[in-house]
Design a protein around this motif. Structure first.
Motif, PDB file in Angstrom:
ATOM      1  N   PHE A 178       1.027  -1.136  -0.041  1.00 23.56           N
ATOM      2  CA  PHE A 178      -0.217   0.068   0.148  1.00 23.56           C
ATOM      3  C   PHE A 178       0.781   1.227   0.009  1.00 23.56           C
ATOM      4  O   PHE A 178       1.801   1.496   0.907  1.00 23.56           O
ATOM      5  CB  PHE A 178      -0.943   0.046   1.054  1.00 23.56           C
ATOM      6  N   LYS A 179       0.588   2.195  -1.093  1.00 24.83           N
ATOM      7  CA  LYS A 179       1.689   3.362  -1.188  1.00 24.83           C
ATOM      8  C   LYS A 179       0.846   4.415  -1.934  1.00 24.83           C
ATOM      9  O   LYS A 179      -0.095   3.948  -2.865  1.00 24.83           O
ATOM     10  CB  LYS A 179       2.750   2.968  -1.891  1.00 24.83           C
ATOM     11  N   GLU A 180       1.151   5.750  -1.710  1.00 23.49           N
ATOM     12  CA  GLU A 180       0.495   6.531  -2.543  1.00 23.49           C
ATOM     13  C   GLU A 180       0.786   6.497  -4.107  1.00 23.49           C
ATOM     14  O   GLU A 180       1.839   6.119  -4.419  1.00 23.49           O
ATOM     15  CB  GLU A 180       0.691   7.988  -2.043  1.00 23.49           C
ATOM     16  N   GLY A 181      -0.369   6.739  -4.835  1.00 22.63           N
ATOM     17  CA  GLY A 181       0.291   6.606  -6.335  1.00 22.63           C
ATOM     18  C   GLY A 181      -0.006   5.171  -6.888  1.00 22.63           C
ATOM     19  O   GLY A 181       0.137   4.753  -7.875  1.00 22.63           O
ATOM     20  N   LYS A 182      -0.037   4.137  -5.781  1.00 22.67           N
ATOM     21  CA  LYS A 182      -0.288   2.893  -6.307  1.00 22.67           C
ATOM     22  C   LYS A 182      -1.713   2.377  -6.301  1.00 22.67           C
ATOM     23  O   LYS A 182      -2.571   2.930  -5.611  1.00 22.67           O
ATOM     24  CB  LYS A 182       0.429   1.825  -5.541  1.00 22.67           C
ATOM     25  N   GLY A 183      -1.918   1.235  -6.941  1.00 21.83           N
ATOM     26  CA  GLY A 183      -3.543   0.719  -7.131  1.00 21.83           C
ATOM     27  C   GLY A 183      -3.716   0.124  -5.955  1.00 21.83           C
ATOM     28  O   GLY A 183      -3.317  -0.599  -5.112  1.00 21.83           O
ATOM     29  N   VAL A 184      -5.088   0.166  -5.425  1.00 23.65           N
ATOM     30  CA  VAL A 184      -5.917  -0.472  -4.476  1.00 23.65           C
ATOM     31  C   VAL A 184      -7.197  -0.820  -4.605  1.00 23.65           C
ATOM     32  O   VAL A 184      -7.881  -0.153  -5.548  1.00 23.65           O
ATOM     33  CB  VAL A 184      -5.614   0.778  -3.214  1.00 23.65           C
ATOM     34  N   VAL A 185      -7.712  -1.711  -3.913  1.00 28.58           N
ATOM     35  CA  VAL A 185      -9.105  -2.276  -4.121  1.00 28.58           C
ATOM     36  C   VAL A 185      -9.576  -2.195  -2.560  1.00 28.58           C
ATOM     37  O   VAL A 185      -8.895  -3.197  -1.618  1.00 28.58           O
ATOM     38  CB  VAL A 185      -9.307  -3.674  -4.798  1.00 28.58           C
ATOM     39  N   ALA A 186     -10.621  -1.741  -2.327  1.00 26.11           N
ATOM     40  CA  ALA A 186     -10.973  -1.702  -0.901  1.00 26.11           C
ATOM     41  C   ALA A 186     -12.496  -2.101  -0.793  1.00 26.11           C
ATOM     42  O   ALA A 186     -13.243  -1.853  -1.878  1.00 26.11           O
ATOM     43  CB  ALA A 186     -11.021  -0.167  -0.368  1.00 26.11           C
ATOM     44  N   GLN A 187     -12.828  -3.179  -0.132  1.00 24.68           N
ATOM     45  CA  GLN A 187     -14.032  -3.462   0.073  1.00 24.68           C
ATOM     46  C   GLN A 187     -14.899  -3.098   1.378  1.00 24.68           C
ATOM     47  O   GLN A 187     -14.233  -3.048   2.540  1.00 24.68           O
ATOM     48  CB  GLN A 187     -14.234  -5.319   0.172  1.00 24.68           C
TER      49      GLN A 187
END
Length: 154
Positions: free
Chosen positions: A94-103
């Protein structure tokens, strides 16, 4: 009961049991179904209200705020941005500018309350061991190529 009536009762019973089983499976499938939405879709109110869904995009730069285990950040798709609140330990990627998926679910205040956060990595990721093995193989192939060239030239 005659044999014909027994067969009919058996067939009706089997059909009813299969119908009940199918209904239970479909109900369980529908209650566990979680769809993926982008921030633009959430902002356009296409996401379900009061139901869990997945929000995916990029972590906006400079948006991560930590307060103990509570983390606030913004997910963007470069069109719209949605604020997210998560309580827990974030993944290492998890980093700024990187992809993320939150449920999780969208709160009444417009903040997405995540129950789970998954960090996405790019397709160029390679485990360190594999990268090292490829690097060694490349070095040995390069040496082999130099040896072959030297041996074939007079």
């Amino acid at each position: 009961m005659k044999p014909r009536q027994k067969r009919l009762v058996l067939i009706v019973g089997i059909v009813a049991a299969v119908g009940v089983a199918a209904a239970l499976v479909l109900n369980a499938f529908q209650s566990n179904l979680v769809f993926f939405y982008s921030p633009a879709q959430v902002a356009a109110k296409e996401a379900p209200v009061g139901r869990a869904f997945r929000l995916g995009g990029l972590v906006d730069g400079g948006s991560v705020q930590r307060d103990g285990l509570v983390v606030r950040f913004v997910v963007t798709d470069t069109v719209k941005s949605i604020p997210v609140r998560y309580q827990g330990i974030l993944p290492d990627l998890f980093k700024e500018g990187k992809g993320v998926v939150a449920q999780g679910q969208l709160g009444d205040d417009g903040v997405f309350v995540a129950r789970e956060v998954l960090a996405k990595h790019d397709e160029n990721y390679m485990p360190p061991e594999a990268a090292e093995a490829l690097q060694r193989a490349g070095a040995s192939n390069q040496k082999l190529g130099e040896t072959v060239v030297k041996e074939t030239r007079p």
